[in-house]
Design a protein around this motif. Structure first.
Motif, PDB file in Angstrom:
ATOM      1  N   UNK A  40       0.831  -1.208   0.000  1.00  0.00           N
ATOM      2  CA  UNK A  40       0.000   0.000   0.000  1.00  0.00           C
ATOM      3  C   UNK A  40       0.866   1.259   0.000  1.00  0.00           C
ATOM      4  N   UNK A  41       1.978   1.222   0.728  1.00  0.00           N
ATOM      5  CA  UNK A  41       2.887   2.373   0.744  1.00  0.00           C
ATOM      6  C   UNK A  41       3.498   2.604  -0.633  1.00  0.00           C
ATOM      7  N   UNK A  42       3.867   1.541  -1.328  1.00  0.00           N
ATOM      8  CA  UNK A  42       4.378   1.680  -2.692  1.00  0.00           C
ATOM      9  C   UNK A  42       3.319   2.296  -3.610  1.00  0.00           C
ATOM     10  N   UNK A  43       2.057   1.891  -3.425  1.00  0.00           N
ATOM     11  CA  UNK A  43       0.977   2.471  -4.222  1.00  0.00           C
ATOM     12  C   UNK A  43       0.855   3.972  -3.959  1.00  0.00           C
ATOM     13  N   UNK A  44       0.998   4.371  -2.693  1.00  0.00           N
ATOM     14  CA  UNK A  44       0.942   5.800  -2.349  1.00  0.00           C
ATOM     15  C   UNK A  44       2.092   6.561  -3.003  1.00  0.00           C
ATOM     16  N   UNK A  45       3.290   5.990  -2.977  1.00  0.00           N
ATOM     17  CA  UNK A  45       4.448   6.653  -3.600  1.00  0.00           C
ATOM     18  C   UNK A  45       4.222   6.831  -5.099  1.00  0.00           C
ATOM     19  N   UNK A  46       3.720   5.791  -5.745  1.00  0.00           N
ATOM     20  CA  UNK A  46       3.455   5.898  -7.185  1.00  0.00           C
ATOM     21  C   UNK A  46       2.314   6.876  -7.471  1.00  0.00           C
ATOM     22  N   UNK A  47       1.324   6.946  -6.580  1.00  0.00           N
ATOM     23  CA  UNK A  47       0.245   7.913  -6.766  1.00  0.00           C
ATOM     24  C   UNK A  47       0.785   9.339  -6.726  1.00  0.00           C
ATOM     25  N   UNK A  48       1.777   9.574  -5.856  1.00  0.00           N
ATOM     26  CA  UNK A  48       2.395  10.902  -5.788  1.00  0.00           C
ATOM     27  C   UNK A  48       3.267  11.174  -7.017  1.00  0.00           C
ATOM     28  N   UNK A  49       4.005  10.156  -7.472  1.00  0.00           N
ATOM     29  CA  UNK A  49       4.887  10.344  -8.612  1.00  0.00           C
ATOM     30  C   UNK A  49       4.110  10.532  -9.925  1.00  0.00           C
ATOM     31  N   UNK A  50       2.939   9.901 -10.015  1.00  0.00           N
ATOM     32  CA  UNK A  50       2.133  10.011 -11.241  1.00  0.00           C
ATOM     33  C   UNK A  50       1.062  11.086 -11.123  1.00  0.00           C
TER      34      UNK A  50
END
Length: 670
Positions: free
Chosen positions: A176-186
């Motif tokens: 879930x944390x990786x998903x949050x990081x990618x949501x911020x990057x994209x």
């Protein structure tokens, strides 16, 4: 508008969607073998754990409605970041939970955030990139939902073998944390969809109370009989509220969910129906047989038995990606229902512990799940304009959650209480699942046949551009109701070169048709003035109460009921399209709810890129009689598209249009 460094890059956005959806869905399928371990370490009863799962599933269902409402009024991509944060917080709370209360709270947040992420992120992934990416999106969506579910039993079995549960939950939190990081990057800032949309608190309340009550009631089946008041009152009361939500949204003038559009059109009804049947039937093929196998094998062994389901889901996801641009995607859900029935039959033959037959049943079930729910979802979505896709996903996921997650405890109750013998009871429940699979296939075929719907190749360019659905869907049960069911001739961007006059414009002619004699006269006169082989769109604009048109037949209808007015407008528009075809045009019909009338005409003309608007303005008395009518004047002043005004014949009476009579809300032409 701010953007992240990976904004607009398909691989990064696809990875974000994948990581956002997999944790909760995989975890839900992995919980069963972990129930004794969690119960022991957190001092929870089996009933409390069942209640935790029920509340998490209810939150998943409610999140679909909340996400649509938030998207109307709040910046959509910023809200996606918020949902990702909530998923991380919920996952951490559940993984670190010191007691039952914290565990339940974390699980509820996980379910809520996952469905909101699905509604916020999946439609942009589908329609926000070029059509060549749609195949990849189909594979990703299938794998996110059903690949994760198929992998769950194996993951849960491995974790149960280690007599621990927290490591799995911490892994979920890390994903879930990786998903949050990618949501911020994209991140790619986007405004609200419709700030002027009403805040439908009634719909949210009905969804929240209804889903919570229904899932809590079903969870009580762990320790109560199905006839107990603690089960029947919340479960059937909650289902009644969900049904009330559907009826309320169907009748609402500005609904939050596109219920009316979906339930009056044949192909969306067939798609949603097949998805619900498949979701309910598949529970019998997995959760029930697993409880029997657990009596004979270790959790890891049982997980391995269900691993072919993942392989089947992968294979069918690739197949779906290959056929999503073809006519064959209509047949894929039907094939999936047949595979599901076969998988359940093999599971029945495998009881109590025939591993080879169970492996075949698992593989067939994986193929079936990959061929049914996600393809049926896209079949329904392609039948509407792409700007409705978010709401289509919301409706299907809401109903699918109710069908799948509520059926599981009911089937489990039937298996354990039917005869006192788990194997015999599971066999009976599997027969019910088998009947649901067959019934789903029959339902889909029947809706197509009785509505005159035909499998068509999707026009993805039109769909992704937002100009029109990917194919034509006739009215529901059109053949039984005596309505036109054949697909109208579409209005293409250009007429065939062999038939087009060199100076002929490429866009269709748009006729504003209100059912009057003057509107009919305008069509016939336009046919004499314009070049042959022209395409036409015949538009009937309507409003509840005021109506705005003369029905093409003499059947009365309630002007206060939007559904009846809309149906009459659709029939009137199709009548006008038939007149246009008889006059030499290749025409299709369109009924639009709009006020004032001129606005609907202008918007339809721009949406279909019309080359000309044809109006038959009604003559007025006195000084206004020298003008061409208020609607015609407003159309002329609000568009740069050429407008052809066809006046009344000289021998026509001054008030040729049949008056509309309203008595206690009922209107008819006379």
């Amino acid at each position: 508008m701010r953007q992240g460094p990976l904004a607009g890059r398909y691989p990064a956005v696809a990875a974000m969607v994948t990581l956002a959806l997999i944790p909760y869905l995989a975890l839900s399928a992995a919980l069963d073998p972990l129930v004794p371990i969690i119960s022991e370490q957190l001092h929870m009863t089996t009933q409390t754990l069942a209640l935790s799962s029920g509340l998490g599933n209810a939150a998943y269902a409610v999140g679909t409605v909340l996400a649509v409402q938030f998207a109307q009024h709040l910046p959509q991509r910023r809200m996606l970041l918020v949902y990702a944060v909530v998923l991380v917080v919920g996952s951490v709370i559940a993984a670190a939970a010191p007691n039952a209360t914290a565990f339940i709270a974390g699980h509820v947040l996980q379910g809520l955030a996952t469905s909101m992420l699905l509604i916020a992120a999946a439609p942009p992934l589908t329609i926000g990139f070029p059509r060549e990416k749609l195949r990849n999106t189909a594979v990703i969506m299938n794998m996110c939902v059903f690949g994760a579910v198929a992998l769950g039993p194996f993951i849960g079995g491995v974790q149960a073998e280690a007599h621990a549960w927290r490591p799995l939950f911490w892994i979920v939190a890390a994903v879930a944390l990786l998903a949050l990081i990618l949501a911020a990057l994209t991140f790619d800032d986007a405004p609200p969809a419709d700030p002027q949309a009403p805040r439908d608190l009634k719909a949210i309340a009905l969804a929240t109370v209804g889903c919570t009550a229904a899932f809590v009631g079903a969870a009580q089946l762990t320790t109560h009989e199905i006839s107990d008041f603690a089960v029947t009152a919340p479960m059937f009361g909650g289902l009644a509220l969900i049904l009330t939500l559907i009826v309320y949204q169907f009748r609402a003038r500005r609904p939050l969910l596109t219920i009316r559009t979906m339930l009056t059109s044949a192909i969306p009804v067939a798609g949603v129906g097949v998805a619900l049947f498949a979701a309910a039937a598949s529970i019998a093929a997995t959760a029930l047989t697993a409880s029997v196998f657990m009596q004979h094998f270790s959790p890891v062994h049982v997980g391995l038995i269900y691993l072919p389901e993942l392989g089947g889901a992968v294979v069918m996801a690739v197949v779906f990606g290959a056929v999503i641009t073809r006519r064959g995607m209509h047949f894929l859900p039907l094939v999936g229902m047949a595979l599901l029935a076969a998988g359940i039959a093999f599971f029945m033959a495998s009881l109590p512990a025939n591993v080879p037959l169970a492996l075949v049943g698992s593989a067939l079930t994986g193929l079936a799940l990959g061929a049914t729910v996600a393809p049926a979802l896209f079949v329904a979505g392609f039948s509407l304009q792409s700007n409705s896709l978010q709401r289509v996903f919301a409706i299907i996921e809401l109903l699918r959650a109710v069908a799948a997650f509520m059926v599981a405890p009911i089937f489990a109750h039937l298996a354990t209480r039917y005869s006192g013998d788990l194997v015999e009871g599971t066999g009976i429940a599997l027969w019910v699942g088998f009947a649901l699979a067959i019934g789903g296939a029959v339902f889909g075929v029947a809706v197509y046949a009785l509505s005159g719907a035909r499998p068509q190749t999707p026009d993805l360019d039109e769909f992704l551009d937002g100009d029109s659905p990917a194919w034509y869907s006739p009215p529901l049960l059109a053949r039984l109701r005596g309505l036109p069911s054949a697909a109208p001739v579409p209005a293409p961007r250009a007429a065939p070169a062999a038939h087009r006059h060199p100076s002929q414009p490429s866009g269709p002619v748009l006729f504003a048709y209100d059912g009057s004699d003057l509107a009919r006269h305008a069509i016939s006169q336009a046919a004499q003035q314009l070049s042959p082989y022209r395409h036409a769109v015949v538009v009937c604009v309507w409003q509840p109460v005021d109506v705005g048109f003369t029905p093409c037949d003499s059947q009365p209808f309630d002007s206060d009921r939007a559904s009846q007015v809309r149906q009459a407008a659709e029939q009137t528009a199709e009548h006008g399209a038939a007149l246009a075809r008889a006059a030499g045009f290749e025409s299709c019909s369109l009924a639009i709810e709009a006020a004032p009338t001129w606005k609907g005409i202008v918007e339809a003309a721009h949406e279909h890129r019309a080359s000309m608007i044809v109006l038959g303005p009604h003559r007025r008395n006195g000084l206004l009689g020298h003008l061409h009518g208020s609607v015609a004047a407003a159309v002329v002043s609000h568009t740069d598209i050429p407008v052809l005004l066809v006046p009344q014949p000289a021998d026509a009476p001054a008030h040729e249009r049949p008056p509309i009579r309203r008595e206690a809300g009922v209107v008819s032409a006379r």
